[in-house]
Design a protein around this motif. Structure first.
Motif, PDB file in Angstrom:
ATOM      1  N   VAL A 189       0.837  -1.199   0.000  1.00 29.87           N
ATOM      2  CA  VAL A 189       0.000   0.000   0.000  1.00 29.87           C
ATOM      3  C   VAL A 189       0.876   1.255   0.000  1.00 29.87           C
ATOM      4  O   VAL A 189       0.582   2.242  -0.688  1.00 29.87           O
ATOM      5  N   VAL A 190       1.977   1.205   0.739  1.00 28.21           N
ATOM      6  CA  VAL A 190       2.927   2.338   0.762  1.00 28.21           C
ATOM      7  C   VAL A 190       3.497   2.575  -0.635  1.00 28.21           C
ATOM      8  O   VAL A 190       3.602   3.724  -1.094  1.00 28.21           O
ATOM      9  N   VAL A 191       3.864   1.489  -1.322  1.00 27.52           N
ATOM     10  CA  VAL A 191       4.374   1.612  -2.698  1.00 27.52           C
ATOM     11  C   VAL A 191       3.305   2.222  -3.601  1.00 27.52           C
ATOM     12  O   VAL A 191       3.607   3.056  -4.468  1.00 27.52           O
ATOM     13  N   ALA A 192       2.048   1.834  -3.396  1.00 27.06           N
ATOM     14  CA  ALA A 192       0.953   2.393  -4.205  1.00 27.06           C
ATOM     15  C   ALA A 192       0.854   3.902  -4.003  1.00 27.06           C
ATOM     16  O   ALA A 192       0.634   4.652  -4.962  1.00 27.06           O
ATOM     17  N   PHE A 193       1.028   4.365  -2.765  1.00 26.23           N
ATOM     18  CA  PHE A 193       1.013   5.803  -2.503  1.00 26.23           C
ATOM     19  C   PHE A 193       2.187   6.497  -3.191  1.00 26.23           C
ATOM     20  O   PHE A 193       2.038   7.601  -3.738  1.00 26.23           O
ATOM     21  N   LEU A 194       3.365   5.870  -3.190  1.00 25.62           N
ATOM     22  CA  LEU A 194       4.551   6.462  -3.811  1.00 25.62           C
ATOM     23  C   LEU A 194       4.405   6.554  -5.330  1.00 25.62           C
ATOM     24  O   LEU A 194       4.932   7.480  -5.956  1.00 25.62           O
ATOM     25  N   TYR A 195       3.696   5.589  -5.912  1.00 19.51           N
ATOM     26  CA  TYR A 195       3.519   5.546  -7.366  1.00 19.51           C
ATOM     27  C   TYR A 195       2.202   6.191  -7.815  1.00 19.51           C
ATOM     28  O   TYR A 195       1.851   6.086  -8.988  1.00 19.51           O
ATOM     29  N   LYS A 217       4.961   0.658 -19.644  1.00 26.23           N
ATOM     30  CA  LYS A 217       4.882  -0.779 -19.373  1.00 26.23           C
ATOM     31  C   LYS A 217       5.360  -1.106 -17.961  1.00 26.23           C
ATOM     32  O   LYS A 217       4.764  -1.937 -17.264  1.00 26.23           O
ATOM     33  N   TRP A 218       6.432  -0.446 -17.513  1.00 26.23           N
ATOM     34  CA  TRP A 218       6.953  -0.690 -16.169  1.00 26.23           C
ATOM     35  C   TRP A 218       5.938  -0.286 -15.100  1.00 26.23           C
ATOM     36  O   TRP A 218       5.710  -1.025 -14.139  1.00 26.23           O
ATOM     37  N   ILE A 219       5.318   0.866 -15.260  1.00 25.90           N
ATOM     38  CA  ILE A 219       4.345   1.351 -14.278  1.00 25.90           C
ATOM     39  C   ILE A 219       3.135   0.423 -14.216  1.00 25.90           C
ATOM     40  O   ILE A 219       2.637   0.093 -13.130  1.00 25.90           O
ATOM     41  N   VAL A 220       2.660  -0.017 -15.372  1.00 27.61           N
ATOM     42  CA  VAL A 220       1.533  -0.956 -15.398  1.00 27.61           C
ATOM     43  C   VAL A 220       1.905  -2.257 -14.705  1.00 27.61           C
ATOM     44  O   VAL A 220       1.119  -2.813 -13.925  1.00 27.61           O
ATOM     45  N   ASN A 221       3.116  -2.748 -14.958  1.00 23.81           N
ATOM     46  CA  ASN A 221       3.566  -3.991 -14.322  1.00 23.81           C
ATOM     47  C   ASN A 221       3.657  -3.848 -12.804  1.00 23.81           C
ATOM     48  O   ASN A 221       3.290  -4.769 -12.062  1.00 23.81           O
ATOM     49  N   VAL A 222       4.141  -2.706 -12.334  1.00 22.03           N
ATOM     50  CA  VAL A 222       4.214  -2.453 -10.888  1.00 22.03           C
ATOM     51  C   VAL A 222       2.812  -2.462 -10.285  1.00 22.03           C
ATOM     52  O   VAL A 222       2.558  -3.089  -9.247  1.00 22.03           O
ATOM     53  N   GLY A 223       1.885  -1.771 -10.946  1.00 24.59           N
ATOM     54  CA  GLY A 223       0.517  -1.699 -10.446  1.00 24.59           C
ATOM     55  C   GLY A 223      -0.145  -3.065 -10.387  1.00 24.59           C
ATOM     56  O   GLY A 223      -0.779  -3.424  -9.376  1.00 24.59           O
ATOM     57  N   LEU A 224      -0.004  -3.848 -11.442  1.00 23.25           N
ATOM     58  CA  LEU A 224      -0.633  -5.165 -11.478  1.00 23.25           C
ATOM     59  C   LEU A 224       0.019  -6.133 -10.488  1.00 23.25           C
ATOM     60  O   LEU A 224      -0.657  -7.004  -9.924  1.00 23.25           O
ATOM     61  N   THR A 225       1.318  -5.970 -10.254  1.00 17.18           N
ATOM     62  CA  THR A 225       2.006  -6.807  -9.258  1.00 17.18           C
ATOM     63  C   THR A 225       1.496  -6.503  -7.860  1.00 17.18           C
ATOM     64  O   THR A 225       1.265  -7.411  -7.047  1.00 17.18           O
ATOM     65  N   ILE A 226       1.299  -5.224  -7.561  1.00 18.80           N
ATOM     66  CA  ILE A 226       0.736  -4.833  -6.262  1.00 18.80           C
ATOM     67  C   ILE A 226      -0.649  -5.443  -6.081  1.00 18.80           C
ATOM     68  O   ILE A 226      -0.969  -6.012  -5.030  1.00 18.80           O
ATOM     69  N   VAL A 227      -1.466  -5.339  -7.117  1.00 17.19           N
ATOM     70  CA  VAL A 227      -2.827  -5.887  -7.064  1.00 17.19           C
ATOM     71  C   VAL A 227      -2.797  -7.393  -6.828  1.00 17.19           C
ATOM     72  O   VAL A 227      -3.523  -7.930  -5.974  1.00 17.19           O
ATOM     73  N   ALA A 228      -1.956  -8.100  -7.584  1.00 21.25           N
ATOM     74  CA  ALA A 228      -1.894  -9.563  -7.468  1.00 21.25           C
ATOM     75  C   ALA A 228      -1.403 -10.004  -6.094  1.00 21.25           C
ATOM     76  O   ALA A 228      -1.930 -10.954  -5.507  1.00 21.25           O
ATOM     77  N   LEU A 229      -0.402  -9.319  -5.555  1.00 21.08           N
ATOM     78  CA  LEU A 229       0.143  -9.688  -4.247  1.00 21.08           C
ATOM     79  C   LEU A 229      -0.867  -9.464  -3.131  1.00 21.08           C
ATOM     80  O   LEU A 229      -1.087 -10.329  -2.280  1.00 21.08           O
ATOM     81  N   ILE A 230      -1.493  -8.287  -3.113  1.00 27.12           N
ATOM     82  CA  ILE A 230      -2.473  -7.985  -2.068  1.00 27.12           C
ATOM     83  C   ILE A 230      -3.652  -8.951  -2.153  1.00 27.12           C
ATOM     84  O   ILE A 230      -4.129  -9.468  -1.127  1.00 27.12           O
ATOM     85  N   THR A 231      -4.127  -9.194  -3.374  1.00 19.57           N
ATOM     86  CA  THR A 231      -5.250 -10.123  -3.555  1.00 19.57           C
ATOM     87  C   THR A 231      -4.902 -11.518  -3.053  1.00 19.57           C
ATOM     88  O   THR A 231      -5.707 -12.177  -2.384  1.00 19.57           O
ATOM     89  N   SER A 232      -3.694 -11.985  -3.347  1.00 23.61           N
ATOM     90  CA  SER A 232      -3.268 -13.320  -2.920  1.00 23.61           C
ATOM     91  C   SER A 232      -3.218 -13.424  -1.403  1.00 23.61           C
ATOM     92  O   SER A 232      -3.666 -14.421  -0.821  1.00 23.61           O
ATOM     93  N   VAL A 233      -2.664 -12.402  -0.760  1.00 20.72           N
ATOM     94  CA  VAL A 233      -2.566 -12.408   0.709  1.00 20.72           C
ATOM     95  C   VAL A 233      -3.954 -12.452   1.340  1.00 20.72           C
ATOM     96  O   VAL A 233      -4.195 -13.204   2.299  1.00 20.72           O
ATOM     97  N   ILE A 234      -4.877 -11.668   0.809  1.00 26.60           N
ATOM     98  CA  ILE A 234      -6.228 -11.615   1.373  1.00 26.60           C
ATOM     99  C   ILE A 234      -6.990 -12.906   1.114  1.00 26.60           C
ATOM    100  O   ILE A 234      -7.680 -13.425   1.997  1.00 26.60           O
ATOM    101  N   ILE A 235      -6.848 -13.462  -0.089  1.00 28.42           N
ATOM    102  CA  ILE A 235      -7.529 -14.721  -0.429  1.00 28.42           C
ATOM    103  C   ILE A 235      -7.103 -15.847   0.503  1.00 28.42           C
ATOM    104  O   ILE A 235      -7.917 -16.602   1.027  1.00 28.42           O
ATOM    105  N   ILE A 236      -5.807 -15.943   0.753  1.00 25.22           N
ATOM    106  CA  ILE A 236      -5.305 -17.068   1.538  1.00 25.22           C
ATOM    107  C   ILE A 236      -5.576 -16.892   3.031  1.00 25.22           C
ATOM    108  O   ILE A 236      -5.642 -17.863   3.783  1.00 25.22           O
ATOM    109  N   THR A 237      -5.775 -15.658   3.466  1.00 23.82           N
ATOM    110  CA  THR A 237      -5.999 -15.401   4.897  1.00 23.82           C
ATOM    111  C   THR A 237      -7.478 -15.272   5.243  1.00 23.82           C
ATOM    112  O   THR A 237      -7.955 -15.851   6.216  1.00 23.82           O
TER     113      THR A 237
END
Length: 318
Positions: A189-195, A217-237
């Motif tokens: 979330v902190v990275v999302a605020f920075l970007y 392309k780099w910015i889109v990849n960063v954004g989608l990586t943040i989304v995928a990571l947060i979603t994975s953490v929430i799904i598994i928990t």
């Protein structure tokens, strides 16, 4: 809605949440040092409150980032098949790596959700008919296909009950020691605020952002990586929770506009407040039992979503 009103509402709801539950917890007993109630407070109630807050922030910001990057108000981890691919990743970890730890399962969920999100973005680029409702429908169709594959594999390995538990997000089992993985979403979330500014520019299109010297392309990849990571953490928990990433960013954009840097804080606060309201309602409606948070959010969120659709149609006709 100003931030201070949201913050005040968040504090009130947090206090209410801490004192609601099957086991009685009172302020006087806590002040008097009652060991049993202090144990319930620190082992169950506070971890649950923190889980709700982190989940609300994470899911709402994921939705905001996806809507900004896709330039579509109806795209979110729910409608872009991100959650569905994350569940498939968890199932693969359970089938082929039965002794995998929670972290390893999260990594499988992350890899699959990231692949699914990029697949959705690739499909979206190939679609010539860029209607705001048509694109999320494609994502939902893709998600249903993935869900079918997940269910088929689960039937083959007798894991249907596990799949069902992921279908409805639930905070009832959140206790000290089994929710801390959620904290991984905080630095994201902190990275999302920075970007934030870069996501805003990237959302204006590849040509525009490239002319401003931004690596689109780099910015889109960063954004989608943040989304995928947060979603994975929430799904598994917690499990799958619908609509938060879809409706919260839309509500914020109604009164604050589409500048991601300005709306990010409001989106995070509103996401927590909305999830806390749903959690409190779910714990009171059949007290001392409770309704799963996935069901509560689904019912309330669907009503808000229908209102947004009708509002969009009325604005279009006007």
């Amino acid at each position: 809605m100003k931030k201070r009103y949201l913050a005040t509402l968040l504090i009130i709801l947090s206090v209410i949440s801490v004192f609601i539950g099957a086991s009685e917890v009172t302020l006087s007993a806590i002040l008097n040092g009652d060991s049993h109630q202090l144990y319930i407070l620190f082992v169950s109630r506070i971890p649950r409150l923190l889980s709700v807050c982190v989940t609300g922030i994470g899911m709402s910001i994921c939705g905001l980032i996806m809507q900004q990057l896709t330039r579509n108000k109806f795209v979110s981890p729910t409608t872009a098949a991100t959650m569905d691919f994350a569940k498939l990743g968890m199932l693969i970890a359970m089938v082929f790596f039965a002794g995998a730890s929670l972290v390893h399962k999260m990594l499988f969920a992350f890899i699959c959700s990231l692949f699914g999100t990029f697949l959705f973005m690739g499909i979206m680029k190939q679609v010539k008919f860029q209607n705001s409702l048509f694109i999320p429908l494609i994502g939902m169709m893709l998600g249903n296909v993935v869900n079918s594959i997940t269910s088929f594999i689960a039937y083959q390995f007798d894991l249907v009950q596990n799949i069902s538990s992921w279908a409805q997000g639930d905070f009832t089992n959140i206790m000290k020691g089994n929710y801390e993985l959620l904290y991984l979403s905080i630095p994201l979330v902190v990275v999302a605020f920075l970007y934030a500014n870069k996501f805003t520019i990237a959302g204006m299109g590849e040509d525009f952002s490239t002319n401003l010297g931004l690596n689109h392309k780099w910015i889109v990849n960063v954004g989608l990586t943040i989304v995928a990571l947060i979603t994975s953490v929430i799904i598994i928990t917690i499990g799958s929770i619908p609509f938060i990433g879809l409706i919260v960013p839309n509500v914020v954009s109604m009164y604050l506009g589409d500048n991601l840097k300005h709306s990010l804080g409001h989106t995070a606060l509103l996401g927590v407040v909305f999830l806390l309201i749903c959690d409190v309602i779910g714990r009171l409606v059949i007290y001392p039992y409770e309704v799963s948070i996935g069901l509560t959010v689904g019912i309330i969120g669907s009503v808000i979503f229908l209102y947004m659709l009708m509002r969009r149609d009325s604005n279009a006709s006007a």
